[in-house]
Scaffold this active site. Structure first.
Site, PDB file in Angstrom:
ATOM      1  N   GLU A 184      20.697  53.295  23.127  1.00  0.00           N
ATOM      2  CA  GLU A 184      20.680  53.227  24.578  1.00  0.00           C
ATOM      3  C   GLU A 184      22.051  53.601  25.142  1.00  0.00           C
ATOM      4  O   GLU A 184      22.170  54.371  26.081  1.00  0.00           O
ATOM      5  CB  GLU A 184      20.299  51.819  25.042  1.00  0.00           C
ATOM      6  CG  GLU A 184      20.159  51.721  26.548  1.00  0.00           C
ATOM      7  CD  GLU A 184      19.490  50.422  26.964  1.00  0.00           C
ATOM      8  OE1 GLU A 184      19.496  49.457  26.182  1.00  0.00           O
ATOM      9  OE2 GLU A 184      18.946  50.396  28.081  1.00  0.00           O
ATOM     10  N   SER A 243       9.533  46.973  31.591  1.00  0.00           N
ATOM     11  CA  SER A 243       9.273  48.163  32.389  1.00  0.00           C
ATOM     12  C   SER A 243       8.219  49.016  31.711  1.00  0.00           C
ATOM     13  O   SER A 243       8.311  49.299  30.517  1.00  0.00           O
ATOM     14  CB  SER A 243      10.600  48.913  32.526  1.00  0.00           C
ATOM     15  OG  SER A 243      10.382  50.180  33.038  1.00  0.00           O
ATOM     16  N   GLN A 247       9.587  48.259  25.875  1.00  0.00           N
ATOM     17  CA  GLN A 247      10.455  47.280  25.222  1.00  0.00           C
ATOM     18  C   GLN A 247      10.005  45.877  25.622  1.00  0.00           C
ATOM     19  O   GLN A 247       9.886  45.590  26.804  1.00  0.00           O
ATOM     20  CB  GLN A 247      11.888  47.460  25.734  1.00  0.00           C
ATOM     21  CG  GLN A 247      12.827  48.035  24.721  1.00  0.00           C
ATOM     22  CD  GLN A 247      14.241  48.263  25.268  1.00  0.00           C
ATOM     23  OE1 GLN A 247      15.038  48.850  24.619  1.00  0.00           O
ATOM     24  NE2 GLN A 247      14.549  47.805  26.448  1.00  0.00           N
TER      25      GLN A 247
END
Lengths: 381, 411, 381, 411
Positions: free
Chosen positions: D257, D174, D138
């Site tokens: 999410e 990440s 992301q």
């Protein structure tokens, strides 16, 4: 020690449950608006007798936990819970929890069929209010010794002598169940009729006048042993668990009511040209309250699911709810007053009635500190 | 000029002859101090307490132990604030008559009027107010103007004869049932920004159209009033400050309040009382109680350090400004802490009366403590003051800024 | 029990104090900016030797508490406090607190003129760093027994044997003072030279690398008794009080720095078109932090005022500061990271250095829970 | 069709043959589970873990234990979400390979692209992403767009050939060093309100001008990256959704999410570990530790109840909406609670290593726990969502509302 909740069976919100909740709520909306609660609470005995009749005779919910064999509905904690949540939400002045939950649990746990046959039908039809005395310092430290002594008279009948404070609905009850010690090591649950010889009852001044409490004095008062004598802890545990879980349901209902009330007020009260509910500091505190209430809902879910399960898990679940729901309701009451501001501090506003209940119910069956200890003990820690 | 030490010494001697020392747990009457925050006193008793407090102040005044920092123009003694502070510090050790209405009159209204009143108002009112011969309540808050005091809507309409007609409702007016006057804020102009359209008045409460009604608070008693104003006619002589200058009157008074507050240690529920309770109930060894006792004692000690620090700052010429908001919050926090501690100690005895002495009565403290999180500037308002005026944090967008009062959204 | 603080004598901020603070601060601004702190902390021994020399030789503050007879400035806690606050504020990597405050207090309290004459001049000129070992479990419960044993050798000299963990600056110190037991009932303070026979020192891995700690192993290590032997508690109390009060001063300085840093960031960091410091939830939390810091300032004021007073009040004041300043600094560090958001969670940002110090200093000399208990004991509760 | 129970039964049998049960305190390697929140793993080890996790997912897929609720169009098995949930519930009992990047790819990017991608994108990417043959990070947050994600300033400029030039900086990405693709949000128009000027791209991270650099977090390790974008040229084929429709892409992913989170119980520091520590240190009887143990156990139990309640709600067709914000805050609160508990238990051993096993390592948990109060929507953002979207409280005035992005104040 073992951990639990591995495979949780939650009560699903069935249509039957929903319509039961709806029925109770609509009776309460009609017969127990906050003005009625205030009038009863400021009155003589703190009992809303007409409402009690409606609940017993029109709805029959007073028999929710009583087996059909004794005239009850033969339902379970899932059903009791929706009634308790609704009653807590409205502060209704009726002895549902003590009589229909705690006393019923006690009598059933005692396994005394004779007593059950004599006591339960009256509870079901509402004609008999049975109070259960749980509180003296027993709720601050695991009780080991009741202040009331039981003796077998020459005629083979039990008589009780001693003082018993903190009896919810003690002055209006038709009969009282209390723990008395039968010997140095053993206790029993005893049923005392309200008109028994040597019994005097006096109302205690209380902060939460929606929940009257009495001090009982017994002097060689005849009483009926319910179930067998045994260790005090063993006799007390299932009854205390039921009382705490019932209070948790009521606390959850009340907390939700206060959140709704306060959100509505904050959305319409303008200060500085804005609804106060648009101020971020207040938004965040209401969010924290909403989270706390969600956590309380899980605690109630767990207590209700665990209610009929094994004693260890039941004690664990009850004490978790005793911590979480007490603290949530107390927070809800504090925030309600604070966010309502001046108006929330007036006698006329409903907020203080809930605050008084929150204050009282946080200590009535053991403080959160007590229940934390009890929880650890249930884990053998 | 008499030194500060001489004044203090003289005060001590004079008090010693007249009033008992404030003992740890007992009051003048020999009974335990009340732990209540809002005492529930009958009307007659309240009048008697007020009269005693006024007589006490006047006796001190006549003996050069009050009015020390007032100039002779107002009947004062022309000494300094340090002299007055010294007497206050000594007096705190004694059990003396007190009534809430007095400091409002003598420490807020009188000095404000000395600063902002007309010559005639100063000559007529300031001296008598300072000596509490006249007594004046505050008529500030309204049902729709709580935290947002400047949002008040009581209307003051100018009449053709130059006088005023005032209509509206005030609330939380402490002592208005005993006072001869009320210092009133009213909106005289809705076409300007909100702070600019307010005018202040010194309202004789006997004026027709004024209706003072007791307001019952959640503790059960009635320490406050609602004051209804219905076409109250007032001559312009009673106006205080400029037309549209009412907010300056309010802030001047609130400035004195900051300066004056923090001394009020007479409210119930002290460390000494908590400790006595814990010992009487045999709970000093309880692990759930002990950390609470430690924290209550800590607040008790540090409150004294706070007072000493503030006094030292004042003596160095650093007057207390918005820092008063910190003291208010610390004080309220201390009350709440004591509530929580006694609840833990008493358990069910906090909420139901077993008849044991000094137990159930603590519920009065616990119920009342909530009031001061709201009264006198709520916790939220104080935090805002600290954030923006002490820390200097920027303000965000606001819906009531820069627009005429009449255009501010109200629903 | 008695209450105190009746007549408080506070230290007035004199011009001398102000200029002393100013001098220390300007040295630290020049020689110990946060980049320097980071470099030293990430380096080998955690000691900023050049800064230490400046403080000792140019400013002479290392001798603040040492009597003039031993070459010091002969000043008091008011002066030590301003140095400690400044050092705490900057996280400067120097052993001022252990050597110049704790060790000096210990030696003076021991009333051992010979030891004072031998030890103090080196502390004053900075040539000798003296570490004081206070910590093992002694800081969790009042110590009753050191793990180090002292024995009188045949030559009449003491030798020590045992392990001593948690010695601040233990690897860089020139000498270490530690408690060892001389008999079942008695202990003494002993001075061990860093090059003494049988002494091994190893650096412990630490969270707060601005404050190195060592584990000492002693095997028949020769040592010098400082003062007389006595009850462990009596020997420990004045030293622990000084260490806790010194840490409180540092914590206050650090907390103020963090508040300033965070207010500045919140005033200039924009999100949603506004400086984040204009968001009310954040304003209220910073207000609460400011209040907590003001309370910590009162606690430090009290501890500093009480430092030379009677032992009971000194212990009370120290433990109050041990609770209040530890918790305040910890809150300040948490809020600093949270309000800085992502950037505050990076290694490069200074926030974590303060958080590490806050975490370590909250437990190094006894947790807040320990100091609450110690406070109650000082009140005979 | 296979019933949910049959699927669960089959899963259990298959797992039993291949992976060990997740024991209370030990991991697959037989070592104690790490208590760290942010594990500090070498690059090579991280690559190995990722490859293991991908292989595991693909093996499950090939054995009809993953991709159950994906349609056959994408190589899935055409069963229901309930089947997939049942496998997840069983899998939670086992000690299986895991890597953070996988759920981002398979549970956020793949389903988003199925919904919003072009036919060609769906054909090319969705299946491989769902099976983690392709891996996607992301690229959302920026240094100046943290809580205010929609305030992002990475610029996407349309070129004459219909392609794009992208410049700017992303942060807290990440897994970007291991991923082939990044789902990127960039500002394509500054003349419209901020949410309307964002466009999304599926960026091949090999593209020239992309520079991925590790970012060291306060725990000492580097679990995240900064991604610098310098005139990165991208064909319009890689655009996801409409031009100016990037916010919809973001909210779609954030919606998944919410749905996916709450399962991640693999982060270090559980009740079991805390209890083991308290027992090993002999502190279960300490009155300062006991209430903390009770609260940690309570959160441990109620977290399971929360999961069961949410599952039950989903089965009744009430998908989790903003309630996910509550779960996030409860989860973070639980981590913080565990931090406080171990600090109280360990005292100085939390911050200095005595060499005793399983003690000092807890500092990794304590340092890391702070990160999740910020990451993934800070506590403040979550509270705002709860207040306005669950409780329905009104919004206040805001400085960035209703104006073009370029006019929003930034300093």
């Amino acid at each position: 020690m073992s951990t639990t909740a591995g495979a949780l069976l939650l009560t699903e919100p069935t249509d039957e449950l929903r319509s039961m909740a709806e029925a109770v709520r609509s009776v309460l909306a009609a017969e127990s608006p906050i003005e009625r609660v205030a009038a009863v609470a400021d009155g003589l005995d703190g009992l809303d007798a007409p409402l009690w009749r409606t609940l017993a005779q029109d709805l029959g919910v007073t028999g929710v936990l009583v087996p059909e064999a004794h005239g009850g509905l033969g339902l379970g904690w899932a059903e009791a819970r929706v009634v308790l949540e609704a009653l807590g939400s409205s502060l209704a002045c009726v002895p549902f929890a003590p009589s229909c939950v705690v006393a019923v649990t006690l009598v059933l746990a005692a396994g005394d069929e004779g007593a059950a046959g004599d006591i339960l039908p009256g509870i079901v039809d509402g004609s008999t209010v049975v109070a259960v005395a749980l509180g003296d310092d027993s709720v601050l430290a695991p009780v080991s010794r009741s202040a009331v002594a039981a003796e077998l008279g020459v005629d083979g009948a039990w008589v009780l002598t001693g003082d018993q404070p903190f009896v919810p609905y003690g002055t209006v009850a038709d009969a009282i169940l209390l723990l008395a010690r039968t010997s140095d090591d053993e206790h029993g649950w005893f049923l005392v009729a309200s008109d028994a010889r040597g019994l005097s009852r006096s109302a205690m001044s209380v902060v939460d006048t929606t929940r009257p409490q009495a001090l009982l004095r017994l002097e060689s008062t005849p009483a009926r042993l319910v179930g067998a004598v045994g260790r005090c802890d063993d006799l007390l545990a299932p009854v205390l668990d039921a009382a705490v879980a019932a209070a948790a349901c009521e606390q959850l209902g009340a907390s939700r009511h206060l959140l709704d009330l306060t959100v509505a007020y904050a959305s319409t009260r303008f200060q500085f040209g804005q609804p106060i509910g648009s101020f971020q500091a207040l938004q965040h505190r209401l969010a924290d309250l909403a989270i706390s209430i969600d956590t309380a809902a899980s605690a109630v879910e767990y207590a209700v699911s665990a209610a009929p399960a094994d004693p260890r898990q039941r004690a664990e679940a009850a004490s978790i709810s005793g911590v979480v729901c007490s603290e949530t309701f107390y927070l809800a009451a504090l925030e309600t007053i604070q966010i309502h501001g001046g108006i929330g501090f007036t006698w006329e506003h409903q907020a203080h009635r809930y605050y008084r209940r929150a204050l009282a119910s946080r200590v009535a069956l053991g403080s959160p500190a007590f229940h934390r200890e009890r929880l650890l003990q249930s884990l053998a820690l | 000029m008499e030194t500060v030490e001489e004044t203090a010494h003289r005060a001590r001697a004079w008090f010693d002859d007249r009033v008992p020392k404030r003992l740890d747990t007992e009051s003048r009457s020999g009974k335990p101090w009340s732990v209540a925050i809002f005492t529930d006193t009958s009307h007659d008793d309240e009048v008697r307490l007020l009269d005693e407090a006024r007589a006490w102040l006047q006796a001190k005044w006549d003996n050069r132990l009050a009015g020390l920092d007032w100039s002779e123009e107002f009947g004062g003694h022309g000494l300094t604030r340090a002299h007055a502070d010294a007497v206050s510090a000594v007096e705190a050790e004694y059990d003396v008559p007190h009534h809430d209405l007095l400091p409002i009159t003598t420490r807020l209204v009188a000095p404000m009027l000395r600063l902002l009143g007309t010559d005639e108002q100063r000559a007529t009112f300031v001296g008598p107010l300072a000596r509490s011969e006249l007594v004046c309540a505050q008529l500030f808050s309204e049902p729709a103007a709580g935290s947002d005091l400047a949002g008040l809507t009581t209307r003051a309409t100018r009449l053709d004869d130059g006088g005023w007609s005032i209509s509206g409702q005030k609330v939380w007016s402490s002592g208005a049932q005993f006072a001869g006057y009320g210092l009133l804020l009213a909106r005289s102009d809705v076409d300007v920004v909100k702070h600019a359209g307010i005018t202040a008045f010194l309202l004789p409460l006997e004026t027709p159209g004024v209706d003072v009604r007791p307001l019952r608070q959640m503790t059960g008693g009635s320490c406050f009033n609602e004051v209804f104003l219905d076409d109250v006619r007032l001559s312009d002589e009673y106006r205080v400050g400029e037309v549209g200058g009412g907010w300056k009157v309010a802030t001047t008074m609130l400035g004195f309040e900051r300066d004056a507050s923090g001394d009020d240690t007479t409210l119930g529920g002290s460390w000494i009382q908590v400790l006595a309770l814990a010992e009487a109930m045999g709970r000093t060894g309880d692990p759930s109680v002990r950390p609470m006792l430690a924290d209550a004692y800590t607040r008790h000690v540090l409150a004294k350090v706070d007072v000493a620090r503030d006094l030292s700052a004042r003596l160095r010429g650093t007057p207390r400004g918005p820092e008063g908001s910190m003291r208010k919050l610390q004080w309220v926090e201390g009350m709440v802490q004591i509530s929580e501690t006694v609840a833990q100690i008493l358990g069910p005895r906090l909420v139901a009366d077993t008849g044991e002495p000094e137990t159930y009565l603590w519920h009065e403290h616990v119920l009342g403590a909530l009031g001061y999180r709201i009264a006198g500037g709520s916790n939220e308002i104080q935090r805002g003051i600290i954030a923006e005026r002490i820390l200097g944090l920027p303000s965000g967008p606001r819906a009531d800024r820069g627009i005429p009062f009449k255009d501010i959204p109200t629903a």
